[in-house]
Design a protein around this motif. Sequence first.
Motif, PDB file in Angstrom:
ATOM      1  N   ALA A 224      32.722 -16.438 -15.821  1.00 34.00           N
ATOM      2  CA  ALA A 224      32.589 -15.965 -14.445  1.00 34.00           C
ATOM      3  C   ALA A 224      33.825 -15.163 -14.066  1.00 34.00           C
ATOM      4  O   ALA A 224      34.940 -15.473 -14.496  1.00 34.00           O
ATOM      5  CB  ALA A 224      32.416 -17.133 -13.476  1.00 34.00           C
ATOM      6  N   TYR A 226      35.734 -13.672 -10.512  1.00 33.37           N
ATOM      7  CA  TYR A 226      35.785 -13.697  -9.053  1.00 33.37           C
ATOM      8  C   TYR A 226      36.901 -12.757  -8.616  1.00 33.37           C
ATOM      9  O   TYR A 226      38.052 -12.906  -9.024  1.00 33.37           O
ATOM     10  CB  TYR A 226      36.062 -15.102  -8.545  1.00 33.37           C
ATOM     11  CG  TYR A 226      35.802 -15.285  -7.067  1.00 33.37           C
ATOM     12  CD1 TYR A 226      34.624 -15.877  -6.626  1.00 33.37           C
ATOM     13  CD2 TYR A 226      36.733 -14.873  -6.112  1.00 33.37           C
ATOM     14  CE1 TYR A 226      34.373 -16.050  -5.265  1.00 33.37           C
ATOM     15  CE2 TYR A 226      36.495 -15.043  -4.759  1.00 33.37           C
ATOM     16  CZ  TYR A 226      35.314 -15.635  -4.345  1.00 33.37           C
ATOM     17  OH  TYR A 226      35.065 -15.800  -3.006  1.00 33.37           O
ATOM     18  N   CYS A 256      29.412 -13.638 -19.473  1.00 37.01           N
ATOM     19  CA  CYS A 256      29.840 -13.694 -18.074  1.00 37.01           C
ATOM     20  C   CYS A 256      28.604 -13.568 -17.186  1.00 37.01           C
ATOM     21  O   CYS A 256      28.100 -12.465 -16.949  1.00 37.01           O
ATOM     22  CB  CYS A 256      30.844 -12.589 -17.774  1.00 37.01           C
ATOM     23  SG  CYS A 256      31.522 -12.642 -16.105  1.00 37.01           S
ATOM     24  N   GLY A 257      28.118 -14.683 -16.695  1.00 36.79           N
ATOM     25  CA  GLY A 257      26.853 -14.691 -15.969  1.00 36.79           C
ATOM     26  C   GLY A 257      26.953 -14.297 -14.517  1.00 36.79           C
ATOM     27  O   GLY A 257      25.926 -14.077 -13.862  1.00 36.79           O
ATOM     28  N   GLU A 258      28.168 -14.210 -13.977  1.00 31.65           N
ATOM     29  CA  GLU A 258      28.301 -13.840 -12.569  1.00 31.65           C
ATOM     30  C   GLU A 258      29.596 -13.078 -12.332  1.00 31.65           C
ATOM     31  O   GLU A 258      30.637 -13.377 -12.919  1.00 31.65           O
ATOM     32  CB  GLU A 258      28.239 -15.065 -11.658  1.00 31.65           C
ATOM     33  CG  GLU A 258      29.346 -16.073 -11.906  1.00 31.65           C
ATOM     34  CD  GLU A 258      29.298 -17.235 -10.921  1.00 31.65           C
ATOM     35  OE1 GLU A 258      28.195 -17.742 -10.640  1.00 31.65           O
ATOM     36  OE2 GLU A 258      30.371 -17.627 -10.423  1.00 31.65           O
ATOM     37  N   THR A 260      31.571 -11.923  -8.872  1.00 28.79           N
ATOM     38  CA  THR A 260      31.599 -12.014  -7.413  1.00 28.79           C
ATOM     39  C   THR A 260      32.724 -11.150  -6.871  1.00 28.79           C
ATOM     40  O   THR A 260      33.851 -11.191  -7.385  1.00 28.79           O
ATOM     41  CB  THR A 260      31.822 -13.465  -6.959  1.00 28.79           C
ATOM     42  OG1 THR A 260      30.748 -14.274  -7.444  1.00 28.79           O
ATOM     43  CG2 THR A 260      31.889 -13.567  -5.454  1.00 28.79           C
ATOM     44  N   THR A 283      27.186  -9.344  -9.213  1.00 30.87           N
ATOM     45  CA  THR A 283      25.994 -10.147  -8.909  1.00 30.87           C
ATOM     46  C   THR A 283      26.058 -10.819  -7.539  1.00 30.87           C
ATOM     47  O   THR A 283      25.059 -11.349  -7.075  1.00 30.87           O
ATOM     48  CB  THR A 283      25.796 -11.240  -9.972  1.00 30.87           C
ATOM     49  OG1 THR A 283      26.964 -12.080 -10.006  1.00 30.87           O
ATOM     50  CG2 THR A 283      25.567 -10.640 -11.348  1.00 30.87           C
ATOM     51  N   ARG A 284      27.244 -10.821  -6.925  1.00 32.86           N
ATOM     52  CA  ARG A 284      27.379 -11.479  -5.626  1.00 32.86           C
ATOM     53  C   ARG A 284      28.441 -10.766  -4.808  1.00 32.86           C
ATOM     54  O   ARG A 284      29.531 -10.469  -5.306  1.00 32.86           O
ATOM     55  CB  ARG A 284      27.777 -12.946  -5.802  1.00 32.86           C
ATOM     56  CG  ARG A 284      27.869 -13.750  -4.511  1.00 32.86           C
ATOM     57  CD  ARG A 284      28.475 -15.136  -4.776  1.00 32.86           C
ATOM     58  NE  ARG A 284      27.910 -15.724  -5.973  1.00 32.86           N
ATOM     59  CZ  ARG A 284      26.808 -16.484  -6.013  1.00 32.86           C
ATOM     60  NH1 ARG A 284      26.168 -16.751  -4.897  1.00 32.86           N
ATOM     61  NH2 ARG A 284      26.363 -16.967  -7.148  1.00 32.86           N
ATOM     62  N   HIS A 323      22.805 -11.883  -4.963  1.00 35.91           N
ATOM     63  CA  HIS A 323      23.272 -12.920  -4.044  1.00 35.91           C
ATOM     64  C   HIS A 323      24.246 -12.327  -3.029  1.00 35.91           C
ATOM     65  O   HIS A 323      25.075 -11.490  -3.363  1.00 35.91           O
ATOM     66  CB  HIS A 323      23.969 -14.052  -4.799  1.00 35.91           C
ATOM     67  CG  HIS A 323      23.126 -14.681  -5.862  1.00 35.91           C
ATOM     68  ND1 HIS A 323      21.998 -15.432  -5.574  1.00 35.91           N
ATOM     69  CD2 HIS A 323      23.224 -14.652  -7.211  1.00 35.91           C
ATOM     70  CE1 HIS A 323      21.454 -15.840  -6.705  1.00 35.91           C
ATOM     71  NE2 HIS A 323      22.175 -15.380  -7.706  1.00 35.91           N
ATOM     72  N   ASN A 354      23.672 -17.779   0.390  1.00 32.94           N
ATOM     73  CA  ASN A 354      24.886 -18.601   0.442  1.00 32.94           C
ATOM     74  C   ASN A 354      25.507 -18.527   1.824  1.00 32.94           C
ATOM     75  O   ASN A 354      25.649 -17.430   2.377  1.00 32.94           O
ATOM     76  CB  ASN A 354      25.936 -18.118  -0.564  1.00 32.94           C
ATOM     77  CG  ASN A 354      25.501 -18.276  -1.997  1.00 32.94           C
ATOM     78  OD1 ASN A 354      24.668 -17.514  -2.454  1.00 32.94           O
ATOM     79  ND2 ASN A 354      26.069 -19.230  -2.693  1.00 32.94           N
ATOM     80  N   CYS A 424      27.458 -20.219  -6.690  1.00 38.58           N
ATOM     81  CA  CYS A 424      28.555 -19.453  -7.301  1.00 38.58           C
ATOM     82  C   CYS A 424      29.321 -20.425  -8.193  1.00 38.58           C
ATOM     83  O   CYS A 424      30.106 -21.242  -7.712  1.00 38.58           O
ATOM     84  CB  CYS A 424      29.464 -18.868  -6.224  1.00 38.58           C
ATOM     85  SG  CYS A 424      30.886 -17.976  -6.896  1.00 38.58           S
ATOM     86  N   TYR A 426      31.727 -20.048 -10.200  1.00 40.21           N
ATOM     87  CA  TYR A 426      33.190 -19.947 -10.170  1.00 40.21           C
ATOM     88  C   TYR A 426      33.771 -20.936  -9.166  1.00 40.21           C
ATOM     89  O   TYR A 426      34.776 -21.601  -9.447  1.00 40.21           O
ATOM     90  CB  TYR A 426      33.624 -18.528  -9.820  1.00 40.21           C
ATOM     91  CG  TYR A 426      35.124 -18.399  -9.659  1.00 40.21           C
ATOM     92  CD1 TYR A 426      35.925 -18.084 -10.747  1.00 40.21           C
ATOM     93  CD2 TYR A 426      35.746 -18.627  -8.429  1.00 40.21           C
ATOM     94  CE1 TYR A 426      37.303 -17.997 -10.607  1.00 40.21           C
ATOM     95  CE2 TYR A 426      37.120 -18.546  -8.287  1.00 40.21           C
ATOM     96  CZ  TYR A 426      37.896 -18.226  -9.378  1.00 40.21           C
ATOM     97  OH  TYR A 426      39.256 -18.156  -9.236  1.00 40.21           O
TER      98      TYR A 426
END
Length: 492
Positions: A224, A226, A256-258, A260, A283-284, A323, A354, A424, A426
């Motif tokens: 992840a 951030y 790395c799936g996300e 942010t 992704t977010r 997201h 979220n 999330c 992370y």
Amino acid sequence: MKLVLNGHDQRYTVEQSLMNLFPGELPVYEPVLPGDETWARITCREEEGRLLVTADISFHGRVNTAFHTAVLSGTDFAREGQRRHAIGACFYQAALEFLAVPPPWGMLTGVRPDKPAAWAVMAGNTPAEARKMLEETYFVSPSRAALAAETGAMAAAAAAGLGPRDIAVYIGVPFCPTRCAYCSFVSQSVEKSFPLIAPYVDALIREIRAGGGLVRRLGLRVRALYMGGGTPTTLTADQLDRVLGAFQASFDTSACGEITVEAGRPDTITAEKLAVLKARGVTRVSVNPQTMEERVLRAIGRNHTPGDIDRALALTDKYGFPHVNMDLIAGLPEDTPEGFQRSLDACLAYGTGNVTVHTLALKKGSRLLTERFSVPAPEAVEEMLNYAGPALRAAGHRPYYLYRQKYMSGSFENIGWCRPGAECLYNVYIMSELCSILSFGAGGSTKMVQPGTNRIQRTFNAKYPKEYTERPEKCLGNQQMFAAFYEDLFHA
């Protein structure tokens, strides 16, 4: 409050308990003299594997005494933890006599009050058993124990998906359009620091490239990313593209799936910047009003309006990010329970997946402590939070992570809420300390975690942007410590 420690030197445990239970009292290590009215004496002795603790507390002339016994077992590390718990529990039990209302988190004083629940679930206990343990062992209120059991179960599930070589990455951008009244982060307003931004971005990219090479050599896997701050979208579209491009070029992002990015302030969000974020696989994004009340926005020093939130969310929706997160703060200056309810209802009407509900923390270094502000009383903050939980649950959200800070109004907590599948990770990784976090940027805190244990080391980048850009050797030294940690871990 005068503190006298007999038979031990657990200063940190006692001081944290003092801060939690007697806000405003400072620790003083002096002998208790005749006539002294405010003091605490904590005495320990060990007999045949048992620890016997006595806590005598005098508060404005009233005295109360509590006793606590603990069986010491296991490794030296485990026994030390048992001593800390026994001393904290005894201090808490003696202090209850002087408290109008027991604190919602009982004797727990740290940032991560749900960590005991997470460890209990990871050890094979059910969430219900973890909840009972929090109530009986740490004196947590039933409502907070239930909350911690939920988020602890989420942490246990996230931990099951991590391997020993999995890490997360944090990129810090310590700049904002203006500085909010409640803020104590290492962030600088653009009008005062604009010349620092370009050299800062150059130094950040160099640090990211060096860190990416290190992570590849160590065979670690990034799960992840951030990007926080400050407000990362204070940067220009080109600067955002360069920073995210440096990350993608330097790291293997296949796992790395996300990703942010805190867009945060709506007055920094533009179509050009969102196009960059979307192209770079973000992704977010976060669009954080903190409040939808006009007068509260003015009080905290934000230049945007509730209408700007509308426009930012409409623009974000146009780019189709999977997201979107929104932040609110309960207890802001000039706010009321009714105003907070209107803000939360407005956020829920947007339908984002979220919503994070923070409790105001009166932080050192913030304008809240140096200027006159009308801050809601703890009872009003409790009313806000009591509305938030049921309203969010009714909208399909569940709590998935939580944490506390020092000097929080009412000694409450910050909670991340989301609909199923919108977590999330992370936030779960860092708050439950499930894996290492490699941090880049000024004020960055790299955390090195040995999975499945409480072995944690930390190293810190230079605090301020100018110092950060002028001292690249500090970042390189921190990365060498990170490498040494993993070399020791994998070759032990």
